[in-house]
Design a protein around this motif. Structure first.
Motif, PDB file in Angstrom:
ATOM      1  N   LYS A  95     -63.722 -20.147  22.057  1.00  0.00           N
ATOM      2  CA  LYS A  95     -63.933 -21.091  20.904  1.00  0.00           C
ATOM      3  C   LYS A  95     -64.867 -20.478  19.780  1.00  0.00           C
ATOM      4  O   LYS A  95     -64.651 -21.299  18.712  1.00  0.00           O
ATOM      5  CB  LYS A  95     -64.910 -22.334  21.616  1.00  0.00           C
ATOM      6  CG  LYS A  95     -63.970 -23.099  22.760  1.00  0.00           C
ATOM      7  CD  LYS A  95     -64.765 -24.227  23.084  1.00  0.00           C
ATOM      8  CE  LYS A  95     -64.129 -24.997  24.192  1.00  0.00           C
ATOM      9  NZ  LYS A  95     -62.675 -25.295  23.806  1.00  0.00           N
ATOM     10  N   LEU A  96     -65.377 -19.584  19.844  1.00  0.00           N
ATOM     11  CA  LEU A  96     -66.117 -18.855  18.614  1.00  0.00           C
ATOM     12  C   LEU A  96     -65.185 -18.337  17.879  1.00  0.00           C
ATOM     13  O   LEU A  96     -65.034 -18.664  16.691  1.00  0.00           O
ATOM     14  CB  LEU A  96     -67.073 -17.910  18.880  1.00  0.00           C
ATOM     15  CG  LEU A  96     -67.738 -16.992  18.094  1.00  0.00           C
ATOM     16  CD1 LEU A  96     -68.604 -17.663  17.158  1.00  0.00           C
ATOM     17  CD2 LEU A  96     -68.295 -15.743  18.477  1.00  0.00           C
ATOM     18  N   GLY A 130     -65.551  -6.961  27.149  1.00  0.00           N
ATOM     19  CA  GLY A 130     -64.124  -7.905  26.863  1.00  0.00           C
ATOM     20  C   GLY A 130     -64.101  -8.958  26.092  1.00  0.00           C
ATOM     21  O   GLY A 130     -63.300  -9.630  25.706  1.00  0.00           O
ATOM     22  N   ALA A 131     -65.362  -9.191  25.407  1.00  0.00           N
ATOM     23  CA  ALA A 131     -65.692 -10.529  24.577  1.00  0.00           C
ATOM     24  C   ALA A 131     -64.578 -10.308  23.453  1.00  0.00           C
ATOM     25  O   ALA A 131     -63.906 -11.501  22.956  1.00  0.00           O
ATOM     26  CB  ALA A 131     -67.090 -10.544  24.299  1.00  0.00           C
ATOM     27  N   PRO A 132     -64.398  -9.251  22.518  1.00  0.00           N
ATOM     28  CA  PRO A 132     -63.298  -9.250  21.638  1.00  0.00           C
ATOM     29  C   PRO A 132     -62.019  -9.911  21.840  1.00  0.00           C
ATOM     30  O   PRO A 132     -61.347 -10.591  20.932  1.00  0.00           O
ATOM     31  CB  PRO A 132     -63.409  -7.783  21.146  1.00  0.00           C
ATOM     32  CG  PRO A 132     -64.859  -7.171  21.414  1.00  0.00           C
ATOM     33  CD  PRO A 132     -65.080  -7.885  22.813  1.00  0.00           C
ATOM     34  N   GLU A 133     -61.581  -9.430  23.189  1.00  0.00           N
ATOM     35  CA  GLU A 133     -60.342 -10.016  23.477  1.00  0.00           C
ATOM     36  C   GLU A 133     -60.175 -11.583  23.563  1.00  0.00           C
ATOM     37  O   GLU A 133     -59.306 -12.269  22.992  1.00  0.00           O
ATOM     38  CB  GLU A 133     -59.752  -9.306  24.467  1.00  0.00           C
ATOM     39  CG  GLU A 133     -58.340  -9.784  25.017  1.00  0.00           C
ATOM     40  CD  GLU A 133     -57.257  -9.445  23.937  1.00  0.00           C
ATOM     41  OE1 GLU A 133     -56.560 -10.299  24.038  1.00  0.00           O
ATOM     42  OE2 GLU A 133     -57.201  -8.438  23.304  1.00  0.00           O
ATOM     43  N   HIS A 134     -61.184 -12.090  24.129  1.00  0.00           N
ATOM     44  CA  HIS A 134     -61.173 -13.612  24.036  1.00  0.00           C
ATOM     45  C   HIS A 134     -61.444 -14.100  22.826  1.00  0.00           C
ATOM     46  O   HIS A 134     -60.970 -15.105  22.412  1.00  0.00           O
ATOM     47  CB  HIS A 134     -62.449 -14.042  25.238  1.00  0.00           C
ATOM     48  CG  HIS A 134     -62.286 -13.647  26.709  1.00  0.00           C
ATOM     49  ND1 HIS A 134     -61.380 -14.204  27.271  1.00  0.00           N
ATOM     50  CD2 HIS A 134     -62.798 -12.534  27.166  1.00  0.00           C
ATOM     51  CE1 HIS A 134     -61.355 -13.676  28.458  1.00  0.00           C
ATOM     52  NE2 HIS A 134     -62.024 -12.625  28.570  1.00  0.00           N
ATOM     53  N   PHE A 135     -62.279 -13.553  21.933  1.00  0.00           N
ATOM     54  CA  PHE A 135     -62.304 -13.844  20.536  1.00  0.00           C
ATOM     55  C   PHE A 135     -60.960 -13.852  19.819  1.00  0.00           C
ATOM     56  O   PHE A 135     -60.587 -14.948  19.060  1.00  0.00           O
ATOM     57  CB  PHE A 135     -63.268 -13.022  19.786  1.00  0.00           C
ATOM     58  CG  PHE A 135     -63.470 -13.369  18.414  1.00  0.00           C
ATOM     59  CD1 PHE A 135     -64.744 -14.142  18.005  1.00  0.00           C
ATOM     60  CD2 PHE A 135     -62.727 -12.965  17.416  1.00  0.00           C
ATOM     61  CE1 PHE A 135     -64.702 -14.626  16.697  1.00  0.00           C
ATOM     62  CE2 PHE A 135     -62.806 -13.025  16.214  1.00  0.00           C
ATOM     63  CZ  PHE A 135     -63.706 -14.050  15.911  1.00  0.00           C
ATOM     64  N   ARG A 136     -60.370 -12.815  20.087  1.00  0.00           N
ATOM     65  CA  ARG A 136     -59.088 -12.720  19.179  1.00  0.00           C
ATOM     66  C   ARG A 136     -58.078 -13.734  19.794  1.00  0.00           C
ATOM     67  O   ARG A 136     -57.303 -14.249  18.863  1.00  0.00           O
ATOM     68  CB  ARG A 136     -58.481 -11.444  19.500  1.00  0.00           C
ATOM     69  CG  ARG A 136     -58.790 -10.103  18.605  1.00  0.00           C
ATOM     70  CD  ARG A 136     -58.174  -8.922  18.605  1.00  0.00           C
ATOM     71  NE  ARG A 136     -58.389  -8.249  19.595  1.00  0.00           N
ATOM     72  CZ  ARG A 136     -59.449  -7.523  19.899  1.00  0.00           C
ATOM     73  NH1 ARG A 136     -60.294  -7.168  19.051  1.00  0.00           N
ATOM     74  NH2 ARG A 136     -59.663  -6.609  21.246  1.00  0.00           N
ATOM     75  N   ARG A 137     -58.089 -14.133  21.027  1.00  0.00           N
ATOM     76  CA  ARG A 137     -57.137 -15.084  21.571  1.00  0.00           C
ATOM     77  C   ARG A 137     -57.520 -16.413  20.863  1.00  0.00           C
ATOM     78  O   ARG A 137     -56.701 -17.008  20.470  1.00  0.00           O
ATOM     79  CB  ARG A 137     -57.265 -15.086  23.240  1.00  0.00           C
ATOM     80  CG  ARG A 137     -56.420 -16.091  23.756  1.00  0.00           C
ATOM     81  CD  ARG A 137     -56.606 -16.085  25.238  1.00  0.00           C
ATOM     82  NE  ARG A 137     -56.667 -14.769  25.813  1.00  0.00           N
ATOM     83  CZ  ARG A 137     -57.295 -13.891  26.547  1.00  0.00           C
ATOM     84  NH1 ARG A 137     -58.190 -14.835  27.207  1.00  0.00           N
ATOM     85  NH2 ARG A 137     -57.055 -12.945  27.134  1.00  0.00           N
ATOM     86  N   GLY A 181     -71.329 -19.398  15.056  1.00  0.00           N
ATOM     87  CA  GLY A 181     -71.678 -19.697  16.359  1.00  0.00           C
ATOM     88  C   GLY A 181     -71.189 -20.979  16.979  1.00  0.00           C
ATOM     89  O   GLY A 181     -70.784 -21.772  16.575  1.00  0.00           O
ATOM     90  N   LYS A 182     -71.290 -20.850  18.640  1.00  0.00           N
ATOM     91  CA  LYS A 182     -70.890 -21.767  19.358  1.00  0.00           C
ATOM     92  C   LYS A 182     -71.849 -22.007  20.527  1.00  0.00           C
ATOM     93  O   LYS A 182     -72.437 -20.947  21.011  1.00  0.00           O
ATOM     94  CB  LYS A 182     -69.501 -21.800  20.088  1.00  0.00           C
ATOM     95  CG  LYS A 182     -68.228 -21.551  19.171  1.00  0.00           C
ATOM     96  CD  LYS A 182     -68.288 -23.277  18.263  1.00  0.00           C
ATOM     97  CE  LYS A 182     -67.107 -23.877  18.705  1.00  0.00           C
ATOM     98  NZ  LYS A 182     -67.003 -25.392  17.953  1.00  0.00           N
ATOM     99  N   THR A 183     -72.213 -23.423  20.918  1.00  0.00           N
ATOM    100  CA  THR A 183     -73.339 -23.798  21.784  1.00  0.00           C
ATOM    101  C   THR A 183     -72.664 -24.312  22.718  1.00  0.00           C
ATOM    102  O   THR A 183     -71.944 -25.619  22.376  1.00  0.00           O
ATOM    103  CB  THR A 183     -74.463 -24.199  21.224  1.00  0.00           C
ATOM    104  OG1 THR A 183     -75.030 -23.168  20.342  1.00  0.00           O
ATOM    105  CG2 THR A 183     -75.475 -24.563  22.216  1.00  0.00           C
ATOM    106  N   TYR A 184     -72.966 -24.362  24.112  1.00  0.00           N
ATOM    107  CA  TYR A 184     -72.387 -25.159  25.076  1.00  0.00           C
ATOM    108  C   TYR A 184     -73.712 -25.593  25.810  1.00  0.00           C
ATOM    109  O   TYR A 184     -74.367 -24.957  26.517  1.00  0.00           O
ATOM    110  CB  TYR A 184     -71.648 -24.348  26.133  1.00  0.00           C
ATOM    111  CG  TYR A 184     -71.071 -25.341  27.263  1.00  0.00           C
ATOM    112  CD1 TYR A 184     -70.386 -26.240  27.195  1.00  0.00           C
ATOM    113  CD2 TYR A 184     -71.452 -24.878  28.601  1.00  0.00           C
ATOM    114  CE1 TYR A 184     -69.928 -27.204  28.172  1.00  0.00           C
ATOM    115  CE2 TYR A 184     -71.006 -25.543  29.614  1.00  0.00           C
ATOM    116  CZ  TYR A 184     -70.128 -26.801  29.464  1.00  0.00           C
ATOM    117  OH  TYR A 184     -69.775 -27.423  30.447  1.00  0.00           O
ATOM    118  N   ALA A 185     -73.919 -27.001  25.754  1.00  0.00           N
ATOM    119  CA  ALA A 185     -75.012 -27.496  26.475  1.00  0.00           C
ATOM    120  C   ALA A 185     -74.754 -28.025  27.855  1.00  0.00           C
ATOM    121  O   ALA A 185     -75.681 -28.604  28.618  1.00  0.00           O
ATOM    122  CB  ALA A 185     -75.614 -28.830  25.723  1.00  0.00           C
ATOM    123  N   GLY A 186     -73.252 -28.022  28.331  1.00  0.00           N
ATOM    124  CA  GLY A 186     -73.059 -28.478  29.749  1.00  0.00           C
ATOM    125  C   GLY A 186     -72.463 -29.730  29.501  1.00  0.00           C
ATOM    126  O   GLY A 186     -72.176 -30.411  28.687  1.00  0.00           O
TER     127      GLY A 186
END
Length: 142
Positions: free
Chosen positions: A114-115, A11-18, A90-95
């Protein structure tokens, strides 16, 4: 076309495209088209890493420990398929909520989106002649 490196990330490509399309439409730096014609570029690539990190480490230690991270390798080609450039984002989420990252405000789908937005920013900067080196290849979200 954006593809996942792991079948579990189907499912990741759809979120990326969005995220990618929404950012391009918001900034109006490039027009999104469905078919390749003269004068267009094509962005394709692979989501190479999706790491959920460790929520407990984000909560107890913070300071980036246990960060969630997504990354991809992409290329820009012309209408004839000639590779114009390749790059990684790349994207990083630290909290969230303070040093310990006590709350998780983003899930992995949001981080992949976000990527997509970060990749759109890189492509738009490149298209304006800014090059890919002017855009941070990895960015932290806090």
């Amino acid at each position: 076309e954006i593809v996942p490196a792991d079948k579990l990330w189907i499912g990741a490509p759809e979120h990326f495209r969005r995220g990618f399309i929404a950012r391009l439409q918001k900034t109006k730096t490039l027009e999104v088209v469905q078919s390749a014609t003269t004068g267009v570029i094509r962005v394709s690539g692979q989501i190479t890493q999706i790491d959920k990190g460790d929520r407990a480490l984000r909560f107890i230690i913070g300071f980036g420990a246990g960060s969630a991270h997504v990354e991809g390798r992409f290329q820009i080609t012309d209408a004839n398929g000639n590779v114009l450039t390749q790059f990684t984002t790349g994207k990083t989420y630290a909290g969230g909520m303070g040093i310990g990252g006590a709350a998780d405000f983003l899930d992995m789908d949001d981080l992949v989106e976000k990527l997509g937005a970060a990749t759109a920013d890189a492509v738009a900067n490149w298209a304006k002649g800014g090059g890919l080196s002017a855009v941070k290849s990895k960015d932290s979200i806090t």
